[in-house]
Enzyme design. Structure first.
Site, mmCIF file in Angstrom:
data_model
loop_
_atom_site.group_PDB
_atom_site.id
_atom_site.type_symbol
_atom_site.label_atom_id
_atom_site.label_comp_id
_atom_site.label_asym_id
_atom_site.label_seq_id
_atom_site.Cartn_x
_atom_site.Cartn_y
_atom_site.Cartn_z
ATOM 1 N N ASP A 241 0.829 -1.210 0.000
ATOM 2 C CA ASP A 241 0.000 0.000 0.000
ATOM 3 C C ASP A 241 0.864 1.261 0.000
ATOM 4 O O ASP A 241 1.950 1.274 0.577
ATOM 5 C CB ASP A 241 -0.913 -0.027 1.242
ATOM 6 C CG ASP A 241 -2.036 0.986 1.133
ATOM 7 O OD1 ASP A 241 -2.404 1.351 -0.005
ATOM 8 O OD2 ASP A 241 -2.544 1.411 2.182
ATOM 9 N N ARG B 120 -0.082 7.712 -2.766
ATOM 10 C CA ARG B 120 0.531 8.812 -1.996
ATOM 11 C C ARG B 120 1.950 9.076 -2.465
ATOM 12 O O ARG B 120 2.386 10.233 -2.528
ATOM 13 C CB ARG B 120 0.511 8.479 -0.492
ATOM 14 C CG ARG B 120 -0.839 8.784 0.150
ATOM 15 C CD ARG B 120 -0.975 8.119 1.484
ATOM 16 N NE ARG B 120 -1.235 6.686 1.320
ATOM 17 C CZ ARG B 120 -1.141 5.791 2.298
ATOM 18 N NH1 ARG B 120 -0.752 6.183 3.494
ATOM 19 N NH2 ARG B 120 -1.421 4.532 2.073
ATOM 20 N N TRP B 121 2.667 8.036 -2.818
ATOM 21 C CA TRP B 121 4.037 8.206 -3.330
ATOM 22 C C TRP B 121 4.007 9.106 -4.565
ATOM 23 O O TRP B 121 4.819 10.018 -4.703
ATOM 24 C CB TRP B 121 4.624 6.837 -3.675
ATOM 25 C CG TRP B 121 6.051 6.863 -4.121
ATOM 26 C CD1 TRP B 121 7.159 6.700 -3.347
ATOM 27 C CD2 TRP B 121 6.524 7.057 -5.470
ATOM 28 N NE1 TRP B 121 8.296 6.787 -4.113
ATOM 29 C CE2 TRP B 121 7.935 7.008 -5.423
ATOM 30 C CE3 TRP B 121 5.910 7.280 -6.707
ATOM 31 C CZ2 TRP B 121 8.732 7.166 -6.558
ATOM 32 C CZ3 TRP B 121 6.701 7.434 -7.835
ATOM 33 C CH2 TRP B 121 8.095 7.376 -7.749
ATOM 34 N N HIS C 147 1.932 3.323 -9.220
ATOM 35 C CA HIS C 147 1.763 1.872 -9.407
ATOM 36 C C HIS C 147 2.942 1.294 -10.190
ATOM 37 O O HIS C 147 3.414 0.199 -9.897
ATOM 38 C CB HIS C 147 0.441 1.567 -10.118
ATOM 39 C CG HIS C 147 -0.765 1.985 -9.314
ATOM 40 N ND1 HIS C 147 -0.898 1.670 -7.978
ATOM 41 C CD2 HIS C 147 -1.880 2.694 -9.635
ATOM 42 C CE1 HIS C 147 -2.045 2.161 -7.525
ATOM 43 N NE2 HIS C 147 -2.645 2.794 -8.497
ATOM 44 N N SER D 71 -10.813 -6.882 -4.322
ATOM 45 C CA SER D 71 -12.181 -6.917 -4.857
ATOM 46 C C SER D 71 -12.802 -5.521 -4.808
ATOM 47 O O SER D 71 -13.670 -5.196 -5.608
ATOM 48 C CB SER D 71 -13.073 -7.820 -4.002
ATOM 49 O OG SER D 71 -12.418 -8.967 -3.587
ATOM 50 N N LEU E 278 11.086 -20.225 -5.097
ATOM 51 C CA LEU E 278 10.188 -19.304 -4.377
ATOM 52 C C LEU E 278 8.809 -19.387 -5.019
ATOM 53 O O LEU E 278 8.691 -19.321 -6.244
ATOM 54 C CB LEU E 278 10.714 -17.858 -4.490
ATOM 55 C CG LEU E 278 9.789 -16.771 -3.933
ATOM 56 C CD1 LEU E 278 9.798 -16.773 -2.397
ATOM 57 C CD2 LEU E 278 10.202 -15.381 -4.429
ATOM 58 N N GLU F 84 2.107 -13.196 12.202
ATOM 59 C CA GLU F 84 2.640 -12.042 12.926
ATOM 60 C C GLU F 84 2.451 -10.821 12.029
ATOM 61 O O GLU F 84 2.732 -10.872 10.829
ATOM 62 C CB GLU F 84 4.137 -12.248 13.233
ATOM 63 C CG GLU F 84 4.412 -13.416 14.151
ATOM 64 C CD GLU F 84 3.799 -13.231 15.544
ATOM 65 O OE1 GLU F 84 3.680 -12.085 15.998
ATOM 66 O OE2 GLU F 84 3.434 -14.251 16.158
HETATM 67 C C1 IPE Z 1 -5.371 -2.705 -0.087
HETATM 68 O O1 IPE Z 1 -5.079 -1.354 -0.218
HETATM 69 C C2 IPE Z 1 -5.347 -3.384 -1.422
HETATM 70 C C3 IPE Z 1 -4.047 -3.490 -2.061
HETATM 71 C C4 IPE Z 1 -2.907 -3.109 -1.583
HETATM 72 C C5 IPE Z 1 -4.081 -4.123 -3.348
HETATM 73 P P1 IPE Z 1 -6.221 -0.247 -0.321
HETATM 74 O O2 IPE Z 1 -5.520 1.057 -0.488
HETATM 75 O O3 IPE Z 1 -7.208 -0.598 -1.381
HETATM 76 O O4 IPE Z 1 -6.930 -0.349 1.093
HETATM 77 P P2 IPE Z 1 -7.874 0.690 1.845
HETATM 78 O O5 IPE Z 1 -8.931 1.111 0.869
HETATM 79 O O6 IPE Z 1 -7.020 1.872 2.239
HETATM 80 O O7 IPE Z 1 -8.373 -0.043 3.034
HETATM 81 C C1 IPE Z 2 -1.775 0.238 -3.277
HETATM 82 O O1 IPE Z 2 -1.508 1.598 -3.311
HETATM 83 C C2 IPE Z 2 -2.002 -0.335 -4.642
HETATM 84 C C3 IPE Z 2 -3.404 -0.706 -4.903
HETATM 85 C C4 IPE Z 2 -4.368 -0.644 -4.042
HETATM 86 C C5 IPE Z 2 -3.703 -1.202 -6.225
HETATM 87 P P1 IPE Z 2 -2.658 2.664 -3.264
HETATM 88 O O2 IPE Z 2 -3.048 3.022 -4.670
HETATM 89 O O3 IPE Z 2 -3.791 2.242 -2.409
HETATM 90 O O4 IPE Z 2 -1.911 3.894 -2.597
HETATM 91 P P2 IPE Z 2 -2.492 4.930 -1.546
HETATM 92 O O5 IPE Z 2 -2.964 4.150 -0.364
HETATM 93 O O6 IPE Z 2 -3.608 5.663 -2.222
HETATM 94 O O7 IPE Z 2 -1.329 5.809 -1.245
HETATM 95 MG MG MG Z 3 -4.146 2.458 -0.399
#
Ligand code: IPE
Ligand code: IPE
Ligand code: MG
Length: 251
Positions: free
Chosen positions: A14, A18-19, A31, A60, A125, A202
């Site tokens: 995740d 934001r990055w 991404h 999902s 792996l 964990e």
């Molecule tokens: C969880 O991240 C899903 C993935 C990393 C693929 P999200 O960014 O979708 O989660 P929420 O919405 O902040 O809970």
């Molecule tokens: C996780 O990064 C990747 C996916 C959910 C596909 P995010 O896109 O959720 O990144 P943030 O949480 O908005 O920074």
């Molecule tokens: Mg996210």
């Protein structure tokens, strides 16, 4: 003494959005950078002797995002299938795609099956890529399979029959449960990831955004894992007794 390495690591990757936002870039750029971080992480897991890595790539619920972001994630998956798979195959990685494939295009579905077939002989792996995956979907699809199987045999859905058959019908039935679950990006929630399988994993939460996650950050998570005592419901004294007995046998 060497640090005990978790056999199976699961990661909620995740923080890509934001990055990108911090750099005034489109989310898709985050991404793409996230893909680099995944490549780095796979190499690090291979080097450290981790047996399995399970990553959350698309949930999902991620269909709820703007259409252009969903499209960019689908494109990234399609590109990864052609660009990354040969390299992973050569490195000894066995790939599984885990999730509901029904809403993916025929082309992508074929690509997933091909990548799995092309790497099926590998065993260094195991890489499980959870795409269009949700823990609730997983439990529901497994329950439906078990119920259908029992009905076919004319057997009632008893608690014993159900709980014996359910784990084998889950999407990660080919794996032991994750030992360590890492979530990057600072949030401390599961977001519908491996709800059943993480019962005794964990948990490690990292403030780092996924594109910034590197070998050092992985080693910090592994070191934190190594310092934990996994009790699985028993007492600390019981665990120490078993460890002492195992050491005595090893001597
Ligand atoms: C969880 O991240 C899903 C993935 C990393 C693929 P999200 O960014 O979708 O989660 P929420 O919405 O902040 O809970
Ligand atoms: C996780 O990064 C990747 C996916 C959910 C596909 P995010 O896109 O959720 O990144 P943030 O949480 O908005 O920074
Ligand atoms: Mg996210």
């Amino acid at each position: 003494m060497p640090v005990p390495i978790p056999r199976h690591i699961a990661i909620v990757m995740d923080g890509n959005g934001r990055w990108a936002r911090r750099r005034l870039l489109p989310r898709a750029a985050g991404h793409r950078q996230g893909m680099e971080a995944l490549r780095r992480c796979i190499r690090a897991c291979l080097a450290r002797g981790v047996e399995a890595l399970t990553v959350f790539a698309f949930s999902s619920e991620n269909w709820r995002r703007p259409a252009d972001e969903v499209n960019s994630l689908m494109e990234l998956l399609a590109k990864a299938l052609t660009r990354e798979v040969p390299e992973l195959e050569a490195a000894g990685v066995r790939i599984y795609f885990v999730g509901d494939r029904q809403s993916l295009t025929d082309h992508v579905r074929q690509g997933l099956a091909q990548a799995e077939a092309d790497t099926a002989h590998n065993s260094k792996l195991v890489l499980n890529v959870c795409f269009n995956y949700g823990g609730r979907w997983d439990i529901a699809q497994a329950a439906a399979q078990v119920a259908a199987r029992l009905a076919e045999r004319g057997e009632p859905v008893t608690e014993a029959a159900f709980s014996e058959a359910l784990p084998g019908a889950l999407a990660l039935a080919h794996m032991s449960d994750p030992d360590l679950l890492i979530r990057t990006g600072g949030e401390q929630r599961l977001s519908n990831f491996l709800l059943w399988q993480c019962a005794y994993s964990e948990l490690f939460f990292s403030e780092r955004l996924w594109p910034d996650f590197d070998e050092t950050a992985l080693d910090q998570a592994i070191a934190a894992y190594a310092a934990r005592e996994r009790r699985f419901g028993r007492t600390g004294e019981q665990i120490k007794l078993v460890q002492t007995a195992a050491q005595t046998i090893a001597i």
